[in-house]
Design a protein around this motif. Structure first.
Motif, short mmCIF file in Angstrom:
data_model
loop_
_atom_site.label_atom_id
_atom_site.label_comp_id
_atom_site.label_asym_id
_atom_site.label_seq_id
_atom_site.Cartn_x
_atom_site.Cartn_y
_atom_site.Cartn_z
N ASP A 52 52.87 40.01 40.26
CA ASP A 52 52.01 39.22 39.26
C ASP A 52 50.37 39.37 39.81
OD1 ASP A 52 50.22 37.31 38.17
OD2 ASP A 52 51.97 36.34 37.57
N VAL A 53 49.69 40.22 39.36
CA VAL A 53 48.20 40.43 39.92
C VAL A 53 47.40 39.36 40.06
CG1 VAL A 53 46.06 41.62 39.42
CG2 VAL A 53 48.25 42.69 39.07
N ASN A 54 47.57 38.39 38.98
CA ASN A 54 46.52 37.05 39.32
C ASN A 54 47.10 36.35 40.45
OD1 ASN A 54 44.78 37.86 37.04
ND2 ASN A 54 46.21 36.94 35.66
N ASP A 87 33.88 33.88 41.92
CA ASP A 87 33.20 35.05 41.00
C ASP A 87 33.32 36.59 41.59
OD1 ASP A 87 32.46 32.84 39.36
OD2 ASP A 87 30.41 32.74 39.65
N PHE A 88 33.12 36.45 42.84
CA PHE A 88 33.14 37.89 43.50
C PHE A 88 34.50 38.12 43.99
CE2 PHE A 88 32.53 40.86 46.89
CZ PHE A 88 31.90 41.80 46.26
N LEU A 89 34.78 37.44 45.18
CA LEU A 89 35.91 37.71 46.03
C LEU A 89 37.18 37.83 45.05
CD1 LEU A 89 36.23 38.67 48.68
CD2 LEU A 89 36.70 36.26 49.22
N TYR A 90 37.52 36.87 44.45
CA TYR A 90 38.73 36.92 43.46
C TYR A 90 38.72 38.16 42.71
CZ TYR A 90 42.02 36.05 39.88
OH TYR A 90 43.26 35.91 39.16
N ASN A 91 37.61 38.71 42.07
CA ASN A 91 37.72 39.83 41.20
C ASN A 91 37.53 41.15 41.97
OD1 ASN A 91 37.42 38.64 38.34
ND2 ASN A 91 35.27 37.98 38.99
N PHE A 92 37.09 40.90 43.02
CA PHE A 92 37.30 42.31 43.94
C PHE A 92 38.64 42.31 44.43
CE2 PHE A 92 37.26 44.15 48.39
CZ PHE A 92 36.37 45.14 48.02
N LEU A 93 39.26 41.34 44.90
CA LEU A 93 40.90 41.63 45.04
C LEU A 93 41.88 41.86 44.02
CD1 LEU A 93 40.83 38.17 47.45
CD2 LEU A 93 40.99 40.41 48.47
N ARG A 94 41.50 41.36 42.85
CA ARG A 94 42.02 41.78 41.52
C ARG A 94 41.81 43.23 41.31
NH1 ARG A 94 42.56 41.92 36.15
NH2 ARG A 94 44.16 40.56 35.18
N LEU A 116 46.87 34.25 45.92
CA LEU A 116 47.35 33.92 47.03
C LEU A 116 46.74 34.64 48.53
CD1 LEU A 116 50.00 33.08 48.58
CD2 LEU A 116 51.29 35.18 48.34
N ARG A 117 46.27 35.97 47.90
CA ARG A 117 45.45 36.51 49.23
C ARG A 117 43.99 35.90 49.28
NH1 ARG A 117 43.92 38.31 53.78
NH2 ARG A 117 42.55 39.90 54.01
N LEU A 118 43.69 35.35 48.19
CA LEU A 118 42.23 34.83 48.61
C LEU A 118 42.38 33.48 49.25
CD1 LEU A 118 39.15 34.73 47.24
CD2 LEU A 118 39.98 33.32 45.45
N GLU A 119 43.38 32.64 49.01
CA GLU A 119 43.62 31.48 49.67
C GLU A 119 44.27 31.70 50.94
OE1 GLU A 119 42.70 28.74 48.62
OE2 GLU A 119 42.21 29.68 46.65
N SER A 120 44.72 32.80 51.27
CA SER A 120 45.18 33.23 52.50
C SER A 120 44.04 33.36 53.72
CB SER A 120 46.03 34.33 52.90
OG SER A 120 45.39 35.52 52.77
N ILE A 121 42.83 33.64 53.12
CA ILE A 121 41.70 34.02 53.87
C ILE A 121 40.94 32.62 54.56
CG2 ILE A 121 39.17 34.39 53.95
CD1 ILE A 121 39.99 36.41 51.70
N HIS A 122 41.48 31.37 54.08
CA HIS A 122 41.35 30.06 54.61
C HIS A 122 42.18 29.73 55.81
CE1 HIS A 122 38.18 28.14 51.52
NE2 HIS A 122 38.93 29.39 50.77
N LEU A 123 43.06 30.41 55.75
CA LEU A 123 44.17 29.90 56.84
C LEU A 123 43.72 29.89 58.37
CD1 LEU A 123 47.02 28.67 57.23
CD2 LEU A 123 47.87 31.17 57.34
N PRO A 124 42.83 30.84 58.58
CA PRO A 124 42.39 31.05 60.21
C PRO A 124 41.32 29.75 60.51
CG PRO A 124 42.62 33.18 59.18
CD PRO A 124 42.58 32.30 58.15
N PHE A 125 41.03 29.20 59.43
CA PHE A 125 39.88 28.16 59.62
C PHE A 125 40.42 26.68 59.80
CE2 PHE A 125 37.32 31.74 57.76
CZ PHE A 125 36.30 31.34 58.51
#
Length: 214
Positions: free
Chosen positions: A146-148, A122-129, A153-162
């Protein structure tokens, strides 16, 4: 009522420190009670179970992150500057974070994890977009992206270090990993004008926002 609210906030703050350092599962209610300086019996007067405390503490962290993101947007000169400000703020907290925190949340604390997923979608995806659209309008990001897709892609990359196998292989802290992933992401979508801007902000290290410089 004010005393109850104050004590609950104090409990959450101490719980946050322990959760970030050790993860969620390893921290007991005894640990939290000792850290706050109260008996476990008193602690249970404010939080009757650990899952509720975890959920409210995670909600507090997410709310703080959303406020920081909005502050970064207000102060940013452009989309790239916004990204550097936001990453500096998040990375500062993540340097001290145990990477098992997210996995613990996903496996053992479904209420907290649901709050995290809602924040993410709800928040982070829209912030990045919004940031991508801003950068494209200003000629800092390529018009052909492709903005969406890139937002996701960027949203899911945040998980990578975890991912513990990735984290262990990289041999550095979560904050540094997030910064490096962010830089690679920026260079992948930047125009020549944007690349010059990235290089500029990499030299001018951005300070995370604190109560003193907001």
């Amino acid at each position: 009522m004010a005393i109850i609210i104050d004590n609950k906030a104090r409990i959450r703050e101490k719980a946050k420190e322990l959760f970030i350092q050790l993860g969620l599962r390893r921290v007991s209610m005894d640990d939290i009670a000792n850290s706050v300086g109260m008996s476990k019996k008193t602690l249970y007067q404010y939080y009757t179970d650990k899952e509720t405390l975890v959920a409210e503490t995670i909600e507090m962290i997410l709310k703080s992150n959303s406020i920081n993101c909005e502050t970064c947007r207000e102060k940013a000169k452009n989309a790239i500057h916004e990204g550097f400000l936001a990453t500096a703020s998040v990375s500062d907290m993540m340097r001290h974070m145990n990477p098992v925190l997210l996995l613990d949340m996903q496996k053992y604390y479904p209420l907290a994890y649901k709050k995290f997923l809602q924040f993410k979608e709800d928040f982070l995806y829209n912030f990045l977009r919004h940031s991508l659209e801003w950068g494209v309008r200003d000629g800092l990001f390529r018009k052909d992206i492709d903005v969406n897709f890139v937002s996701r892609l960027r949203l899911e990359s945040i998980h990578l270090p975890f991912q513990l196998s990735f984290y262990d292989a990289m041999k550095t802290d979560l904050g540094t990993l997030q910064e490096e992933i962010f830089i690679l992401y920026l260079y992948g979508i930047a125009t020549p004008k944007g690349t010059k801007m990235i290089n500029k902000y990499r030299i001018e290290k951005q300070k995370p926002f604190t109560d003193d410089n907001k």
